[in-house]
Design a protein around this motif. Structure first.
Motif, mmCIF file in Angstrom:
data_model
loop_
_atom_site.group_PDB
_atom_site.id
_atom_site.type_symbol
_atom_site.label_atom_id
_atom_site.label_comp_id
_atom_site.label_asym_id
_atom_site.label_seq_id
_atom_site.Cartn_x
_atom_site.Cartn_y
_atom_site.Cartn_z
ATOM 1 N N THR A 1 0.847 -1.183 0.000
ATOM 2 C CA THR A 1 0.000 0.000 0.000
ATOM 3 C C THR A 1 0.882 1.231 0.000
ATOM 4 N N GLY A 2 0.548 2.182 -0.875
ATOM 5 C CA GLY A 2 1.363 3.385 -0.982
ATOM 6 C C GLY A 2 0.533 4.640 -0.840
ATOM 7 N N ARG A 3 1.154 5.776 -1.133
ATOM 8 C CA ARG A 3 0.479 7.058 -0.989
ATOM 9 C C ARG A 3 -0.702 7.197 -1.952
ATOM 10 N N ALA A 4 -0.595 6.584 -3.121
ATOM 11 C CA ALA A 4 -1.707 6.668 -4.075
ATOM 12 C C ALA A 4 -2.983 6.072 -3.485
ATOM 13 N N ASP A 5 -2.851 5.028 -2.690
ATOM 14 C CA ASP A 5 -4.023 4.391 -2.077
ATOM 15 C C ASP A 5 -4.733 5.341 -1.109
ATOM 16 N N ILE A 6 -3.951 6.175 -0.414
ATOM 17 C CA ILE A 6 -4.546 7.130 0.526
ATOM 18 C C ILE A 6 -5.426 8.118 -0.230
ATOM 19 N N ALA A 7 -4.890 8.683 -1.328
ATOM 20 C CA ALA A 7 -5.656 9.640 -2.124
ATOM 21 C C ALA A 7 -6.889 8.993 -2.742
ATOM 22 N N LEU A 8 -6.731 7.785 -3.269
ATOM 23 C CA LEU A 8 -7.859 7.101 -3.901
ATOM 24 C C LEU A 8 -8.966 6.793 -2.895
ATOM 25 N N LYS A 9 -8.598 6.456 -1.687
ATOM 26 C CA LYS A 9 -9.606 6.168 -0.652
ATOM 27 C C LYS A 9 -10.429 7.412 -0.354
ATOM 28 N N LEU A 10 -9.773 8.561 -0.250
ATOM 29 C CA LEU A 10 -10.492 9.806 0.043
ATOM 30 C C LEU A 10 -11.353 10.244 -1.148
ATOM 31 N N ILE A 11 -10.827 10.088 -2.365
ATOM 32 C CA ILE A 11 -11.625 10.437 -3.552
ATOM 33 C C ILE A 11 -12.836 9.513 -3.664
ATOM 34 N N SER A 12 -12.662 8.241 -3.323
ATOM 35 C CA SER A 12 -13.793 7.301 -3.330
ATOM 36 C C SER A 12 -14.866 7.726 -2.341
ATOM 37 N N ALA B 1 -5.095 18.585 3.173
ATOM 38 C CA ALA B 1 -4.010 18.542 4.155
ATOM 39 C C ALA B 1 -2.975 17.498 3.771
ATOM 40 N N TRP B 2 -3.444 16.342 3.312
ATOM 41 C CA TRP B 2 -2.520 15.285 2.865
ATOM 42 C C TRP B 2 -1.719 15.758 1.660
ATOM 43 N N MET B 3 -2.397 16.435 0.712
ATOM 44 C CA MET B 3 -1.731 16.919 -0.502
ATOM 45 C C MET B 3 -0.639 17.928 -0.159
ATOM 46 N N GLU B 4 -0.957 18.887 0.709
ATOM 47 C CA GLU B 4 0.019 19.918 1.070
ATOM 48 C C GLU B 4 1.211 19.335 1.824
ATOM 49 N N THR C 1 2.319 16.223 1.359
ATOM 50 C CA THR C 1 3.036 15.306 0.457
ATOM 51 C C THR C 1 3.755 16.031 -0.663
ATOM 52 N N LEU C 2 3.187 17.135 -1.146
ATOM 53 C CA LEU C 2 3.680 17.809 -2.349
ATOM 54 C C LEU C 2 5.164 18.167 -2.295
ATOM 55 N N PRO C 3 5.709 18.684 -1.175
ATOM 56 C CA PRO C 3 7.136 19.067 -1.178
ATOM 57 C C PRO C 3 8.091 17.908 -1.440
ATOM 58 N N TYR C 4 7.641 16.700 -1.215
ATOM 59 C CA TYR C 4 8.520 15.536 -1.391
ATOM 60 C C TYR C 4 8.332 14.850 -2.753
ATOM 61 N N MET C 5 7.516 15.480 -3.623
ATOM 62 C CA MET C 5 7.193 14.854 -4.898
ATOM 63 C C MET C 5 8.046 15.408 -6.028
ATOM 64 N N VAL D 1 -0.116 14.036 -7.747
ATOM 65 C CA VAL D 1 -0.210 15.031 -6.665
ATOM 66 C C VAL D 1 -0.115 16.441 -7.233
ATOM 67 N N THR D 2 0.768 16.643 -8.204
ATOM 68 C CA THR D 2 0.905 17.960 -8.835
ATOM 69 C C THR D 2 -0.372 18.349 -9.563
ATOM 70 N N TYR D 3 -0.987 17.383 -10.281
ATOM 71 C CA TYR D 3 -2.261 17.654 -10.964
ATOM 72 C C TYR D 3 -3.312 18.084 -9.947
ATOM 73 N N LEU D 4 -3.374 17.381 -8.833
ATOM 74 C CA LEU D 4 -4.346 17.696 -7.793
ATOM 75 C C LEU D 4 -4.122 19.106 -7.255
ATOM 76 N N ALA D 5 -2.878 19.455 -6.988
ATOM 77 C CA ALA D 5 -2.555 20.778 -6.451
ATOM 78 C C ALA D 5 -2.853 21.885 -7.454
ATOM 79 N N ASN D 6 -2.477 21.676 -8.718
ATOM 80 C CA ASN D 6 -2.677 22.705 -9.746
ATOM 81 C C ASN D 6 -4.146 22.968 -10.032
ATOM 82 N N ASN D 7 -4.990 21.958 -9.839
ATOM 83 C CA ASN D 7 -6.407 22.090 -10.178
ATOM 84 C C ASN D 7 -7.315 22.199 -8.960
ATOM 85 N N TRP D 8 -6.729 22.310 -7.773
ATOM 86 C CA TRP D 8 -7.539 22.245 -6.550
ATOM 87 C C TRP D 8 -8.635 23.313 -6.510
#
Length: 510
Positions: free
Chosen positions: A343-354, A388-391, A393-397, A407-414
């Motif tokens: 399980t990785g960071r993508a799973d965290i974002a997908l769970k919240l979007i779901s 909060a998760w995006m902000e 995580t973003l500096p480490y991406m 993550v960048t797509y999410l931030a740019n279009n938030w």
């Protein structure tokens, strides 16, 4: 390991600078390798893996098309039991045949010699069992022979008078409204190229070259323009308009190579009970096109993050929305290149979007006000957690891998993604436009390209008509025939409005 050059500088400062440069190059190479490995994994998955994300291109693989009958057939023969690995699914309840189809009753009675009972009495009808079987009558082709009587006076030299014939959509043409409706339906609903329809007619002894068929298609599109203008007026009155675009190849565009890419733009909107879907052909994908097509529009605009919509979105009165389906898709790609079983960071974002989509499902049948309240109470909390998760995580991406891109797509279009909670009638994604453009994408797999700009324009006009008819519950052939029969007599705005798909009764083609 870092390979050291043979001749190292004696100056410690230069030596330190050289080492730092080599470390930077090594990290850069690592990033490129990771990027290439992810690209390779995604390409392999798209080619050979199961496709859970098929919103833009749902075409069935060619092999499956050839095997579709075999894939559902039950095994027969002596070894049938050995071939069955899993129990077959139970068949669902058969849907009844449409009540409006004409029915022919075939009465089955006992023969006379079976009407006498064993006791010697005569048997009487006490009930009946009814079953229905679908029958298809092959295409019938006939000729309508117009005979116009000519009248003259025998007592004087007054010029003869010829009886009128009803106005035709294409004068001096052998094509009746039913032929034109069938031609347009087979091409723009069933995806049958003109050369195949030409062969269908030839099997019945009718020789009509595809050049003639193409001319009829273009002329039909031109005659339908008044209806398309009214449909655009209805579109521009929408609270929300969805937009998308896809490629189309046109062979004979002036001053362009045959291999050049042109574009088919789709816009969909309108009142909930009067949906409108409009296609437009253009050689350009620039921001000038949507700005021109939606000139004067005020309301919400739902698109993906393509920069070509930025100029339109920046106009006064236009509010830009972002597509959560696109954001989710980025994280799905990142999830696919994660190490298996981890399980990785993508799973965290997908769970919240779901969770966001789960809230939409829960309030799907609610009123606009009820849906707005549900979003304010529930969706805002989930988006706050995701932000909060995006902000964090973003500096480490880095944008050189799939997760970084997501993550960048999410931030740019938030700022555009979070706006759908403002009103209950706003969409969470742009799937409406993607569904609207899908019939064109599927049809393109059959006819591949348009020959001329006039043909591409006609395709845009006629896809607009048949898709809007379908969206309004019309059977395309019936509505096209109805409109084609009445267009020649239409002379006022009221006449054209009466022919719009939402103003006609299904099956009223006469």
């Amino acid at each position: 390991m870092i390979s050291m050059p043979k001749d190292l500088p004696d100056d410690p400062a230069l030596l330190k600078q050289l080492l730092e440069q080599m470390l930077i190059e090594r990290e850069s190479n690592k990033g490129r390798i990771v990027h290439l490995e992810e690209e390779n994994a995604l390409l392999r998955q798209r080619l050979f893996g199961r496709k859970s994300e098929q919103t833009t291109d749902p075409a069935t693989p060619q092999l499956a098309l050839f095997n579709e009958a075999e894939s559902i057939a039950e095994p027969v023969g002596e070894d049938a039991e050995e071939e069955v690995v899993a129990p077959a699914k139970r068949r669902g309840k058969r849907k009844p045949l449409p009540a409006d189809l004409p029915r022919i009753e075939v009465i089955h009675e006992l023969p006379e010699h079976e009407l006498t009972c064993a006791c010697g009495c005569h048997k009487h009808v006490i009930g009946e069992e009814v079953s229905e079987q679908l029958e298809i009558v092959p295409m019938q082709i006939r000729v309508i022979k117009h005979v116009r009587k000519v009248y003259g006076c025998r007592d004087c030299e007054t010029a003869p008078v010829t009886a009128d014939k009803p106005a035709q959509l294409i004068e001096r043409s052998m094509a009746s409204p039913s032929v034109l409706a069938m031609l347009l339906t087979t091409k723009y609903v069933d995806g049958l190229p003109l050369h195949r329809f030409e062969k269908v007619l030839s099997r019945h002894g009718i020789d009509i070259p595809r050049q003639t068929l193409a001319r009829w298609v273009i002329q039909c599109g031109e005659h339908f323009q008044p209806l398309l203008n009214l449909m655009r007026d209805s579109l521009l009155a929408s609270r929300v308009i969805h937009c998308d675009e896809t490629r189309v190849q046109v062979l004979k565009e002036p001053d362009r190579e045959p291999s050049s890419q042109s574009w088919m733009w789709v816009q969909t909107g309108g009142p909930p009970d009067k949906p409108v879907i409009l296609f437009d052909y253009s050689t350009s994908r620039s921001q000038e096109v949507p700005t021109r097509l939606l000139n004067g529009y005020c309301g919400y605009l739902m698109t993906d993050d393509y920069a070509g919509y930025n100029a339109l979105g920046a106009q006064d009165g236009v509010e830009r929305l972002g597509c959560w389906a696109h954001a989710r898709r980025k994280f799905v790609e990142a999830q696919k290149v994660q190490p298996k079983g981890k399980t990785g960071r993508a799973d965290i974002a997908l769970k919240l979007i779901s969770k966001l989509y789960g809230i939409e499902i829960a309030f799907k049948e609610s009123s606009d006000e009820g849906r707005k309240n549900g979003r304010q109470d529930l969706s805002l909390k989930v988006m706050s957690e995701l932000k909060a998760w995006m902000e964090k995580t973003l500096p480490y991406m880095t944008t050189q891998n799939a997760l970084g891109k997501a993550v960048t797509y999410l931030a740019n279009n938030w700022s555009k993604l979070e706006r759908y909670v403002e009103q209950g009638y706003l969409p969470i994604d742009n799937n409406t436009a993607e569904r609207a453009i899908r019939p064109f994408v599927i049809g393109r797999k059959n006819w591949l390209f348009s020959d001329t700009p006039k043909g591409a324009t006609a395709s845009a006009q006629l896809y607009s008509l048949v898709e809007t008819a379908k969206a309004n519950g019309q059977e395309p052939y019936a509505w096209l025939r109805h409109a084609l029969e009445r267009l020649p007599q239409a002379s006022s705005v009221e006449d054209y409005e009466a022919l719009l798909p939402w103003n006609c009764k299904p099956g009223s083609h006469g």
